[in-house]
Design a protein around this motif. Structure first.
Motif, short mmCIF file in Angstrom:
data_model
loop_
_atom_site.label_atom_id
_atom_site.label_comp_id
_atom_site.label_asym_id
_atom_site.label_seq_id
_atom_site.Cartn_x
_atom_site.Cartn_y
_atom_site.Cartn_z
N ARG A 20 -28.95 106.28 44.89
CA ARG A 20 -27.64 106.24 44.24
C ARG A 20 -27.74 105.50 42.92
O ARG A 20 -28.45 104.50 42.81
CB ARG A 20 -26.60 105.57 45.15
N HIS A 21 -27.03 106.03 41.93
CA HIS A 21 -27.09 105.43 40.61
C HIS A 21 -25.81 105.76 39.84
O HIS A 21 -25.06 106.65 40.24
CB HIS A 21 -28.31 105.95 39.84
N GLY A 22 -25.60 105.05 38.76
CA GLY A 22 -24.48 105.31 37.86
C GLY A 22 -24.96 105.21 36.43
O GLY A 22 -26.02 104.64 36.15
N LEU A 23 -24.18 105.76 35.52
CA LEU A 23 -24.54 105.75 34.10
C LEU A 23 -23.35 105.21 33.31
O LEU A 23 -22.22 105.64 33.52
CB LEU A 23 -24.88 107.17 33.64
N HIS A 24 -23.63 104.26 32.41
CA HIS A 24 -22.60 103.65 31.57
C HIS A 24 -22.97 103.86 30.11
O HIS A 24 -24.11 103.61 29.71
CB HIS A 24 -22.49 102.15 31.87
N ALA A 25 -22.00 104.29 29.31
CA ALA A 25 -22.21 104.47 27.87
C ALA A 25 -21.94 103.15 27.16
O ALA A 25 -20.79 102.71 27.05
CB ALA A 25 -21.30 105.56 27.32
N VAL A 26 -22.99 102.51 26.68
CA VAL A 26 -22.86 101.26 25.92
C VAL A 26 -22.24 101.57 24.55
O VAL A 26 -21.41 100.82 24.05
CB VAL A 26 -24.23 100.56 25.78
N THR A 27 -22.66 102.68 23.95
CA THR A 27 -22.07 103.20 22.72
C THR A 27 -21.75 104.67 23.00
O THR A 27 -22.06 105.18 24.07
CB THR A 27 -23.07 103.11 21.54
N ASP A 28 -21.17 105.38 22.03
CA ASP A 28 -21.04 106.83 22.18
C ASP A 28 -22.43 107.37 22.47
O ASP A 28 -23.38 107.05 21.75
CB ASP A 28 -20.50 107.46 20.90
N LEU B 211 -28.53 102.99 32.85
CA LEU B 211 -28.62 103.63 34.16
C LEU B 211 -28.84 102.51 35.17
O LEU B 211 -29.73 101.67 34.97
CB LEU B 211 -29.78 104.63 34.22
N GLU B 212 -28.03 102.49 36.23
CA GLU B 212 -28.09 101.40 37.21
C GLU B 212 -28.21 101.95 38.62
O GLU B 212 -27.53 102.90 38.98
CB GLU B 212 -26.83 100.54 37.13
N THR B 213 -29.08 101.31 39.40
CA THR B 213 -29.15 101.53 40.84
C THR B 213 -28.71 100.21 41.49
O THR B 213 -28.34 99.27 40.79
CB THR B 213 -30.57 101.88 41.29
N ALA B 214 -28.78 100.13 42.79
CA ALA B 214 -28.40 98.89 43.48
C ALA B 214 -29.32 97.73 43.07
O ALA B 214 -28.88 96.58 43.01
CB ALA B 214 -28.45 99.10 44.99
N GLY C 119 -19.67 107.28 37.61
CA GLY C 119 -19.75 106.37 38.74
C GLY C 119 -20.95 106.64 39.63
O GLY C 119 -21.63 107.66 39.51
N LYS C 120 -21.20 105.72 40.52
CA LYS C 120 -22.34 105.83 41.44
C LYS C 120 -22.29 107.16 42.19
O LYS C 120 -21.25 107.55 42.69
CB LYS C 120 -22.35 104.68 42.44
N HIS C 121 -23.43 107.82 42.22
CA HIS C 121 -23.55 109.10 42.91
C HIS C 121 -24.99 109.27 43.38
O HIS C 121 -25.89 108.58 42.91
CB HIS C 121 -23.12 110.26 42.01
N ASP C 122 -25.20 110.16 44.35
CA ASP C 122 -26.53 110.39 44.89
C ASP C 122 -27.39 111.13 43.88
O ASP C 122 -26.91 111.97 43.12
CB ASP C 122 -26.46 111.21 46.19
#
Length: 111
Positions: A93-101, A72-75, A53-56
């Motif tokens: 602030r940013h977050g990371l999402h696994a599209v695949t493993d 990787l996503e920022t605002a 989740g979003k974190h500094d």
């Protein structure tokens, strides 16, 4: 964590952590592979669909995808990253999402 001069076999560690991530409710697993007073390197495995989740952001860091595909996503921006991609993490602030493993190597400057 290994000693200061022990090599880390990243492919084997990546496979081990990904298997562990698939068993976890959080769908993720991590291990710090190098830590010194000025930097830290951590291998993070995320099973498909898992999120950090979003974190500094730390003052300076890079993210290298060892395997898989992540976002990787920022605002204001998003980056699609695949195996072999390296991205300086923006200082926001940013977050990371696994599209695949996905397995990534996070390197952080500690000062």
């Amino acid at each position: 964590m290994t000693g200061h001069h022990d090599p880390v076999a990243l492919p084997g560690l990546a496979a081990e952590l990904l298997a562990e991530a698939r068993r976890q409710d959080s769908r993720r697993a991590a291990r710090t592979v190098a830590s010194r007073s000025s930097q830290r390197a951590t291998v993070i495995a995320l099973a498909e669909g898992a999120d950090l989740g979003k974190h500094d952001a730390p003052p300076a860091a890079t993210l290298q995808v060892l395997s898989g595909k992540a976002r990787l996503e920022t605002a204001d921006q998003a980056w699609e990253l695949g195996s072999g991609d390296l991205l300086p993490i923006p200082p926001e602030r940013h977050g990371l999402h696994a599209v695949t493993d996905t397995v990534v190597l996070l390197t952080v400057a500690l000062r």
